[in-house]
Each structure stands twice: as structure tokens, then as C-alpha cells.
Design a protein around this motif. Structure first.
Motif, short mmCIF file in Angstrom:
data_model
loop_
_atom_site.label_atom_id
_atom_site.label_comp_id
_atom_site.label_asym_id
_atom_site.label_seq_id
_atom_site.Cartn_x
_atom_site.Cartn_y
_atom_site.Cartn_z
N ALA A 170 -29.86 14.85 74.39
CA ALA A 170 -29.82 13.53 73.73
C ALA A 170 -29.34 12.45 74.69
O ALA A 170 -29.91 11.35 74.77
N LEU A 171 -28.31 12.79 75.46
CA LEU A 171 -27.74 11.83 76.40
C LEU A 171 -28.75 11.46 77.49
O LEU A 171 -28.91 10.29 77.85
N ARG A 172 -29.45 12.48 77.98
CA ARG A 172 -30.44 12.24 79.05
C ARG A 172 -31.51 11.27 78.57
O ARG A 172 -31.88 10.33 79.28
N TYR A 173 -32.03 11.47 77.34
CA TYR A 173 -33.09 10.59 76.87
C TYR A 173 -32.54 9.23 76.42
O TYR A 173 -33.23 8.22 76.53
N ARG A 174 -31.32 9.21 75.93
CA ARG A 174 -30.70 7.91 75.62
C ARG A 174 -30.60 7.08 76.90
O ARG A 174 -30.90 5.89 76.91
N VAL B 137 -32.67 9.87 69.40
CA VAL B 137 -33.09 11.16 69.96
C VAL B 137 -32.73 12.26 68.96
O VAL B 137 -31.57 12.38 68.56
N ILE B 138 -33.74 13.02 68.55
CA ILE B 138 -33.52 14.13 67.62
C ILE B 138 -33.79 15.41 68.41
O ILE B 138 -34.93 15.64 68.83
N VAL B 139 -32.78 16.23 68.60
CA VAL B 139 -32.96 17.46 69.38
C VAL B 139 -33.09 18.64 68.42
O VAL B 139 -32.09 19.15 67.89
N LYS B 140 -34.35 19.02 68.17
CA LYS B 140 -34.62 20.15 67.25
C LYS B 140 -34.12 21.43 67.90
O LYS B 140 -34.07 21.53 69.12
N ALA C 223 -28.57 15.03 66.58
CA ALA C 223 -29.37 13.80 66.51
C ALA C 223 -28.46 12.60 66.75
O ALA C 223 -27.31 12.58 66.30
N TRP C 224 -29.01 11.64 67.46
CA TRP C 224 -28.24 10.41 67.72
C TRP C 224 -29.16 9.21 67.55
O TRP C 224 -30.32 9.24 67.98
N SER C 225 -28.64 8.19 66.88
CA SER C 225 -29.42 6.97 66.75
C SER C 225 -28.49 5.77 66.91
O SER C 225 -27.38 5.75 66.35
N GLN C 226 -28.98 4.79 67.68
CA GLN C 226 -28.18 3.59 67.93
C GLN C 226 -27.77 2.95 66.60
O GLN C 226 -28.63 2.76 65.73
N GLU D 189 -26.18 4.27 64.20
CA GLU D 189 -25.87 5.27 63.19
C GLU D 189 -25.02 6.41 63.75
O GLU D 189 -24.47 7.20 62.99
N GLY D 190 -24.94 6.51 65.06
CA GLY D 190 -24.10 7.52 65.69
C GLY D 190 -24.76 8.87 65.81
O GLY D 190 -25.98 9.00 65.65
N GLY D 191 -23.94 9.90 66.09
CA GLY D 191 -24.46 11.26 66.32
C GLY D 191 -24.15 12.16 65.14
O GLY D 191 -23.13 12.00 64.48
N ILE D 192 -25.07 13.10 64.86
CA ILE D 192 -24.88 14.06 63.77
C ILE D 192 -25.25 15.44 64.30
O ILE D 192 -26.32 15.61 64.90
N SER D 193 -24.41 16.45 64.03
CA SER D 193 -24.80 17.85 64.25
C SER D 193 -25.08 18.43 62.89
O SER D 193 -24.28 18.26 61.96
N ILE D 194 -26.20 19.10 62.75
CA ILE D 194 -26.61 19.56 61.42
C ILE D 194 -27.41 20.86 61.57
O ILE D 194 -28.18 21.00 62.51
N SER D 195 -27.18 21.81 60.66
CA SER D 195 -27.86 23.11 60.75
C SER D 195 -28.81 23.28 59.57
O SER D 195 -28.45 22.97 58.44
N PRO D 196 -30.02 23.83 59.84
CA PRO D 196 -30.90 24.14 58.71
C PRO D 196 -30.40 25.38 57.98
O PRO D 196 -29.72 26.21 58.59
N ASP D 197 -30.71 25.51 56.69
CA ASP D 197 -30.46 26.78 56.01
C ASP D 197 -31.43 27.76 56.63
O ASP D 197 -32.65 27.54 56.57
N PRO D 198 -30.93 28.85 57.24
CA PRO D 198 -31.87 29.73 57.96
C PRO D 198 -32.82 30.44 57.02
O PRO D 198 -32.44 30.84 55.92
#
Ligand SMILES: Nc1ncnc2c1ncn2[C@@H]1O[C@H](COP(=O)(O)OP(=O)(O)O)[C@@H](O)[C@H]1O
Ligand SMILES: O=C(O)C(=O)C[C@H](O)[C@H](O)COP(=O)(O)O
Length: 301
Positions: free
Chosen positions: A214-218, A225-228, A236-239, A241-250
Motif C-alpha cells: 500500500a505504501l509503495r503505491y501510495r 490502495v486495496i491490497v487483496k 486498504a488505505w484511502s486518502q 479515510e485512513g487504513g483498515i485491516s480486514i479479514s474475509p470469513d474464510p
């Protein structure tokens, strides 16, 4: 991203997808087409939104079948160009415990010429719309046509279009890793939104964690930048809105083909309708979790 038009740019191929019983089903797919197809489904019933696809096909009957498929899917094919004497590429999905890899027959496909004419690109890219392309789109082009595409996207962006780039790194489609990194970074520097997948960025750029990607592309200029990250925690980070770490239900994947492409569609169409960062991430995660539980790239959910 509150615009009502999405245009994706790339290659749609004939897909051979294993049915699990030793046979294959034939479909049409390709990363950018997959995103357009799912986006159209996400926007079903919203008649003031539209989704288009820019590619090049042949003039033979399989090319015509693909155009018929686009038309049945409601994806606008105004900017599909026709190249006599060429036809569609083909790929086969290979599965190992649900994780996909691909074999390709695409060296002389019509889509390799999609960025031959800068003025066609300018016409297609004009206006208030989201323009999505990928690392696969770039990889299949000659260096001159890669530059045509990036320059046309940059011109459109200067006129108000929003540029979205999924790096979708397929090392086999590129000349070598240094050239791959050079073009991906060049393309990222004209993108507003980056949608990379962490495992590919780790392998190509040596990123240690999604935050590094995310930092590299920012730093190259993206505002979002959304890092799947497959079944793992994404970042995910958006100007603003800040950064979010989030996990999918596996879930247990049957065929992970198009996980990233369908995520992109869920995310982008949610943003088009005014969702905030977390809401849009959840829309992307929900769609892709369903897609990986079915075979083939395009799943009628
Ligand atoms: N096993 C899984 N369980 C739940 N969600 C998944 C799984 N695999 C993929 N996804 C969803 O799909 C998204 C994209 O997957 P990923 O594998 O990173 O993309 P790509 O297909 O581009 O390699 C993930 O961020 C996640 O939301
Ligand atoms: O490899 C290509 O050229 C293709 O376009 C074939 C596939 O349909 C996509 O690659 C799937 O992409 P993922 O969402 O990353 O699984």
C-alpha cells in the motif's frame, strides 16, 4: 468514485474450465472482462449505470460468439475493435486444491492490438467514467502499445476520468522481472486507485506485508490502495479515510479463478453508489467469497 460509467480494458479469451469429472466447459473470460461482467451484475436494475469493455477481437465466428456473449450480459461493446486474420486467445484453468493456475495460448490473439491506435483510445476514454486496466492488459502489448495505453489513460485522467489499475502479475506473460516492475510502476504512477493482490506483490517486489504494498503505491501517487490477500487479512488505505485491516470469513475454495476480479467489481460498484471504504471492501469480499466456491471465472450467482 461517484460516476455512473465503468469501462474496463483488456483481453477476453476462450476459457476451458475443468468440471471436476475429467471434462472441460468452454466459456469466455479474462481478468478485465470478469470485472466488467460482475460489475454489470452488481448494478442490475440500476439503468442509469453502464459498464463497457474495450478489447480487440477477430472477424471469425468465435469472435462473434464472444460479442454475442457481451451483448447478452449487458456489457457495452461499442469500443471493441475488429482485426481481420486474428482470433481470440485461449486459456485453461488448472486446479490444485481449489487454487488456480493457467495455461495460455494467446501469443497471436487479436487483443494484443487493442492499443494500436491512440485516437481510438482517446475517444473511448473521454468523459466522466472509471477506466480499469490490469497488468495482464499491459503484459500482452508491445512496448510501444503499452506506452500508447498509459499515455491515453493519463490524458483521460487529466480531463477528469478516474483510473483504476489491478497489477494482476503474471510473470509468464512478461519479458523479465525488471521490465515487469518498470511497467507496473509506470502504470501505477497514473492510477488513482490500485487493486493489487499481496501474494503477487510479495513475489515480484519483495513486499513483507500488505502495508508495504500500500505504501509503495501510495508513494507513486494513488489516492486509494486495496491490497487483496486471498483468505488472509487484507489491508486498504484511502486518502481521507485512513487504513483498515480486514479479514474475509474464510470459505473452502473450489476454484479461486476470478477471486480478485470479482472483488474489484464488488468494491468499485459499491464505491460508484457512494459506499465508504469499509462498506465497499465488504461488498468485494462478499462477492469474491461466493465466486471461489464455484468453478470457472464467471459464476451466475
Ligand atoms: N478462501 C477464501 N475465503 C474467503 N475469501 C476469499 C478466499 N479466497 C479469496 N477470497 C476473497 O477474494 C479476494 C481476492 O483474492 P486473491 O486471491 O487475493 O485475488 P487474486 O484472485 O487476484 O489472486 C480476497 O481478498 C478475499 O476477499
Ligand atoms: O490470466 C489471464 O490472463 C486471465 O485473464 C484469466 C483469468 O480469468 C484471470 O486471470 C483471473 O484472475 P484472478 O481474479 O486473479 O483469479
Amino acid at each position: 468514485m461517484k460516476t455512473k460509467r465503468l469501462l474496463t480494458i483488456g483481453e477476453c479469451m476462450v476459457e476451458m474450465a475443468p468440471d471436476g469429472h475429467g471434462k472441460y466447459s468452454m466459456n469466455f473470460a479474462g481478468d478485465t472482462l470478469n470485472t466488467a461482467w460482475y460489475a454489470k451484475r452488481c448494478l442490475a436494475g440500476l439503468d442509469d449505470y453502464s459498464v463497457g469493455y474495450l478489447t480487440a477481437v477477430g472477424t471469425d465466428s468465435i469472435s462473434q460468439k464472444m460479442l454475442d456473449f457481451l451483448s447478452e450480459s449487458g456489457v457495452d461493446s461499442t469500443y471493441v475493435s475488429h482485426t481481420p486474420d486474428r482470433t481470440l486467445g485461449l486459456y485453461m484453468i488448472q486446479l490444485d486444491n481449489g487454487e488456480r493456475s493457467f495455461a495460455y495460448w494467446r501469443d497471436t490473439s487479436a487483443a494484443k492490438l487493442l492499443a494500436a491506435d491512440p485516437s481510438t483510445l482517446d475517444t473511448a476514454f473521454s468523459g466522466d467514467q472509471i477506466l480499469l486496466f490490469s497488468g495482464i492488459t499491459l503484459a500482452i502489448l508491445s512496448p510501444e502499445h503499452r506506452q500508447n495505453l498509459i499515455d491515453a489513460l493519463a490524458r483521460a485522467r487529466a480531463q477528469g476520468a478516474q483510473v483504476v489499475f489491478d497489477t494482476n502479475i503474471r510473470p509468464r506473460l512478461w519479458e523479465n522481472p525488471n521490465i515487469t516492475k518498470e511497467w507496473l510502476s509506470k502504470a501505477a504512477s497514473i492510477a488513482d486507485v490500485m487493486l493489487p493482490s499481496f501474494d503477487e506483490e510479495e513475489d515480484m517486489f519483495g513486499d513483507a506485508k500488505p502495508q508495504d504494498t500500500a505504501l509503495r503505491y501510495r508513494d507513486l501517487g494513488a489516492h486509494t490502495v486495496i491490497v487483496k490477500n486471498g483468505a488472509h487479512e487484507m489491508y486498504a488505505w484511502s486518502q481521507g479515510e485512513g487504513g483498515i485491516s480486514i479479514s474475509p470469513d474464510p470459505v473452502t475454495p473450489v476454484d479461486s479463478t476470478a477471486a480478485g476480479d470479482s472483488f474489484n467489481a464488488g468494491y468499485i460498484t459499491a464505491r460508484m453508489q457512494g459506499a465508504n471504504l469499509e462498506e465497499a471492501l465488504r461488498a468485494g469480499m462478499m462477492l469474491s467469497a461466493q465466486v471461489v466456491q464455484h468453478r470457472g471465472a464467471l459464476v451466475a450467482l
